[in-house]
Design a protein around this motif. Structure first.
Motif, PDB file in Angstrom:
ATOM      1  N   LEU A 149      24.863  35.337  66.026  1.00  0.00           N
ATOM      2  CA  LEU A 149      25.810  34.827  67.024  1.00  0.00           C
ATOM      3  C   LEU A 149      25.392  35.231  68.437  1.00  0.00           C
ATOM      4  O   LEU A 149      25.536  34.451  69.383  1.00  0.00           O
ATOM      5  CB  LEU A 149      27.224  35.323  66.723  1.00  0.00           C
ATOM      6  N   GLU A 150      24.849  36.426  68.547  1.00  0.00           N
ATOM      7  CA  GLU A 150      24.392  36.909  69.839  1.00  0.00           C
ATOM      8  C   GLU A 150      23.158  36.135  70.313  1.00  0.00           C
ATOM      9  O   GLU A 150      23.105  35.678  71.454  1.00  0.00           O
ATOM     10  CB  GLU A 150      24.075  38.402  69.715  1.00  0.00           C
ATOM     11  N   GLU A 151      22.188  35.954  69.421  1.00  0.00           N
ATOM     12  CA  GLU A 151      20.952  35.272  69.799  1.00  0.00           C
ATOM     13  C   GLU A 151      21.137  33.767  69.965  1.00  0.00           C
ATOM     14  O   GLU A 151      20.568  33.161  70.864  1.00  0.00           O
ATOM     15  CB  GLU A 151      19.859  35.549  68.767  1.00  0.00           C
ATOM     16  N   ARG A 152      21.908  33.151  69.095  1.00  0.00           N
ATOM     17  CA  ARG A 152      22.064  31.691  69.127  1.00  0.00           C
ATOM     18  C   ARG A 152      23.015  31.235  70.227  1.00  0.00           C
ATOM     19  O   ARG A 152      22.760  30.258  70.921  1.00  0.00           O
ATOM     20  CB  ARG A 152      22.565  31.195  67.767  1.00  0.00           C
ATOM     21  N   PHE A 153      24.152  31.917  70.368  1.00  0.00           N
ATOM     22  CA  PHE A 153      25.194  31.446  71.275  1.00  0.00           C
ATOM     23  C   PHE A 153      25.480  32.400  72.430  1.00  0.00           C
ATOM     24  O   PHE A 153      26.354  32.108  73.254  1.00  0.00           O
ATOM     25  CB  PHE A 153      26.487  31.189  70.497  1.00  0.00           C
ATOM     26  N   GLY A 154      24.805  33.534  72.480  1.00  0.00           N
ATOM     27  CA  GLY A 154      25.066  34.485  73.552  1.00  0.00           C
ATOM     28  C   GLY A 154      26.420  35.158  73.431  1.00  0.00           C
ATOM     29  O   GLY A 154      26.963  35.651  74.420  1.00  0.00           O
ATOM     30  N   MET A 155      26.983  35.185  72.229  1.00  0.00           N
ATOM     31  CA  MET A 155      28.272  35.846  72.006  1.00  0.00           C
ATOM     32  C   MET A 155      28.040  37.352  71.900  1.00  0.00           C
ATOM     33  O   MET A 155      27.201  37.792  71.124  1.00  0.00           O
ATOM     34  CB  MET A 155      28.933  35.334  70.733  1.00  0.00           C
ATOM     35  N   ASP A 156      28.789  38.098  72.665  1.00  0.00           N
ATOM     36  CA  ASP A 156      28.657  39.551  72.665  1.00  0.00           C
ATOM     37  C   ASP A 156      29.282  40.115  71.392  1.00  0.00           C
ATOM     38  O   ASP A 156      30.458  39.885  71.116  1.00  0.00           O
ATOM     39  CB  ASP A 156      29.347  40.130  73.892  1.00  0.00           C
ATOM     40  N   ARG A 157      28.514  40.851  70.636  1.00  0.00           N
ATOM     41  CA  ARG A 157      29.018  41.426  69.382  1.00  0.00           C
ATOM     42  C   ARG A 157      30.214  42.333  69.616  1.00  0.00           C
ATOM     43  O   ARG A 157      31.039  42.515  68.729  1.00  0.00           O
ATOM     44  CB  ARG A 157      27.910  42.125  68.606  1.00  0.00           C
ATOM     45  N   LEU A 158      30.344  42.894  70.810  1.00  0.00           N
ATOM     46  CA  LEU A 158      31.495  43.748  71.110  1.00  0.00           C
ATOM     47  C   LEU A 158      32.807  42.954  71.088  1.00  0.00           C
ATOM     48  O   LEU A 158      33.870  43.523  70.856  1.00  0.00           O
ATOM     49  CB  LEU A 158      31.311  44.451  72.454  1.00  0.00           C
ATOM     50  N   ASP A 159      32.723  41.642  71.327  1.00  0.00           N
ATOM     51  CA  ASP A 159      33.928  40.806  71.247  1.00  0.00           C
ATOM     52  C   ASP A 159      34.476  40.735  69.824  1.00  0.00           C
ATOM     53  O   ASP A 159      35.623  40.345  69.614  1.00  0.00           O
ATOM     54  CB  ASP A 159      33.638  39.388  71.752  1.00  0.00           C
ATOM     55  N   PHE A 160      33.649  41.108  68.854  1.00  0.00           N
ATOM     56  CA  PHE A 160      34.060  41.074  67.447  1.00  0.00           C
ATOM     57  C   PHE A 160      34.215  42.480  66.870  1.00  0.00           C
ATOM     58  O   PHE A 160      34.292  42.647  65.657  1.00  0.00           O
ATOM     59  CB  PHE A 160      33.047  40.265  66.627  1.00  0.00           C
ATOM     60  N   ALA A 161      34.289  43.475  67.737  1.00  0.00           N
ATOM     61  CA  ALA A 161      34.393  44.866  67.278  1.00  0.00           C
ATOM     62  C   ALA A 161      35.656  45.104  66.457  1.00  0.00           C
ATOM     63  O   ALA A 161      35.673  45.990  65.597  1.00  0.00           O
ATOM     64  CB  ALA A 161      34.342  45.822  68.472  1.00  0.00           C
TER      65      ALA A 161
END
Length: 164
Positions: A21-33
């Motif tokens: 999700l981070e690499e493909r869409f630039g979604m920050d993994r911290l948003d899913f903490a």
């Protein structure tokens, strides 16, 4: 008792999903903490639940949370439901369109677009009003994975909006 929720387990490849999700869409993994991923036995789907939630063990639950993947990576890709809920967090591989264009896409029209990368998708398609979901570029045309029920539901709603 027939197989039920007790067969759900934390998804062992969660780190790979967050990286994707981070690499493909630039979604920050911290948003899913505050979330965890679950999978039911050997089934393919991967589910997103709040960190404090767990599927109950005393009754059968088919949908314990939000379906994130219908099948695991690398073949799987995010569901429309997941992208509609979290697509606003993306800053890569997104097509941002105006509302008129969004309506055309929802009615299964295709737009001439070049892929944003060599993979051709999946992409997130967004309008100023909402994230529409998952799109693909095939043969130079952007196509939205439109649920079949949308077209039947949209016409009465758009006619209603025009009369207000």
């Amino acid at each position: 008792m027939s197989p039920g929720s007790d067969v759900y387990r934390p998804y062992p490849e969660a780190e790979g999903v967050w990286t994707y999700l981070e690499e493909r869409f630039g979604m920050d993994r911290l948003d899913f903490a505050e979330h965890r991923l679950w999978q039911r036995g050997e089934r393919k789907g991967v589910w997103l639940l709040h960190r404090e939630a767990e599927p109950p063990t005393d009754l059968k639950v088919d949908w314990p949370g939000l379906a994130l993947l219908r099948q695991p990576l690398p073949r799987g890709f995010p569901t429309n439901a997941f992208l509609r809920r979290f697509g606003h967090l993306a800053n890569a591989n997104c097509f941002d369109v105006d509302w008129d264009t969004a309506l055309r896409l929802m009615y299964n029209h295709q737009l001439e677009r070049e892929p944003l990368d060599e993979r051709g998708g999946p992409y997130i398609v967004r309008s100023p009003l909402a994230t529409l979901g998952r799109g693909w570029v095939r043969h130079g045309r952007l196509v939205l994975d439109t649920p079949k029920a949308w077209v039947n539901q949209l016409l009465p709603r758009t006619e209603l909006a025009e009369t207000e």
